[in-house]
Scaffold this active site. Structure first.
Site, short mmCIF file in Angstrom:
data_model
loop_
_atom_site.label_atom_id
_atom_site.label_comp_id
_atom_site.label_asym_id
_atom_site.label_seq_id
_atom_site.Cartn_x
_atom_site.Cartn_y
_atom_site.Cartn_z
N CYS A 66 -22.36 -5.05 -6.81
CA CYS A 66 -20.87 -4.80 -6.30
C CYS A 66 -21.00 -3.80 -5.20
CB CYS A 66 -20.03 -3.89 -7.42
SG CYS A 66 -20.95 -2.40 -8.00
C1 RB5 Z 1 -14.78 -1.98 -5.18
O1 RB5 Z 1 -14.07 -1.35 -3.86
C2 RB5 Z 1 -15.84 -0.85 -5.33
O2 RB5 Z 1 -15.30 0.24 -5.90
C3 RB5 Z 1 -17.19 -1.46 -6.33
O3 RB5 Z 1 -17.48 -2.70 -5.62
C4 RB5 Z 1 -18.18 -0.86 -6.53
O4 RB5 Z 1 -18.70 -0.30 -5.53
C5 RB5 Z 1 -17.94 -0.18 -7.65
O5 RB5 Z 1 -18.83 0.74 -8.29
#
Ligand code: RB5
Length: 155
Positions: A66
């Site tokens: 993520c």
């Molecule tokens: C998305 O904007 C972001 O919050 C996600 O990709 C991640 O970093 C969450 O932990």
């Protein structure tokens, strides 16, 4: 070759694609659970699919991406049998498997570049759990905690 499950949200999509390409070129059997674009989505939806796949032993290992790597780590560790860790260095990626039997590697697509990610992924997929007594003892304590929480929830 090991089966590896991959997943990402929009913040990890591009790095996930790069990791997929790298693993496929190395001959790994990769199963991609999405997402399939940079369109905004929710990381638990994808982290959950990869975590279940690894927990069910359909894949030996998983890699989740993520933006920061934090959200997918938190999500994956809610699934029984998952030991997911956010590693942005090769030492932790290797030792996390050797000592802690880590089964999902988490990465931050907005934190590291694709070349460092490849090195970290290589360290992760090439490492082997040591199976030493002291490490099994520690992991058994984690499993016991997992089982205790389950028992509490059931009462
Ligand atoms: C998305 O904007 C972001 O919050 C996600 O990709 C991640 O970093 C969450 O932990």
């Amino acid at each position: 070759m090991k089966k590896i499950a991959l997943g990402a949200d929009h913040g990890g999509y591009l790095l996930k694609e790069s990791v997929k390409n790298h693993l496929t070129c190395l001959g790994y059997d990769v199963q991609d659970f999405g997402t399939d674009s940079e369109k905004s989505c929710d990381y638990p939806d994808f982290a959950k699919l990869v975590a279940y796949n690894v927990s069910d032993k359909a894949s030996e290992l998983g890699i989740l991406v993520c933006g920061s790597g934090v959200g997918v780590t938190i999500t994956a560790n809610k699934v029984i049998g998952i030991r997911a860790c956010l590693c942005h260095d090769t030492f932790s990626a290797r030792q996390g498997v050797e000592d802690d039997n880590m089964n999902i590697l988490c990465l931050g697509g907005r934190v590291i570049g694709s070349e460092l990610a490849k090195d970290i992924v290589n360290a992760f997929v090439n490492a082997k759990f040591s199976n030493l007594d002291r490490h099994n003892r520690r992991i058994n304590k984690i499993t016991a905690l997992e089982n205790t929480n389950l028992a509490i929830k059931e009462t």
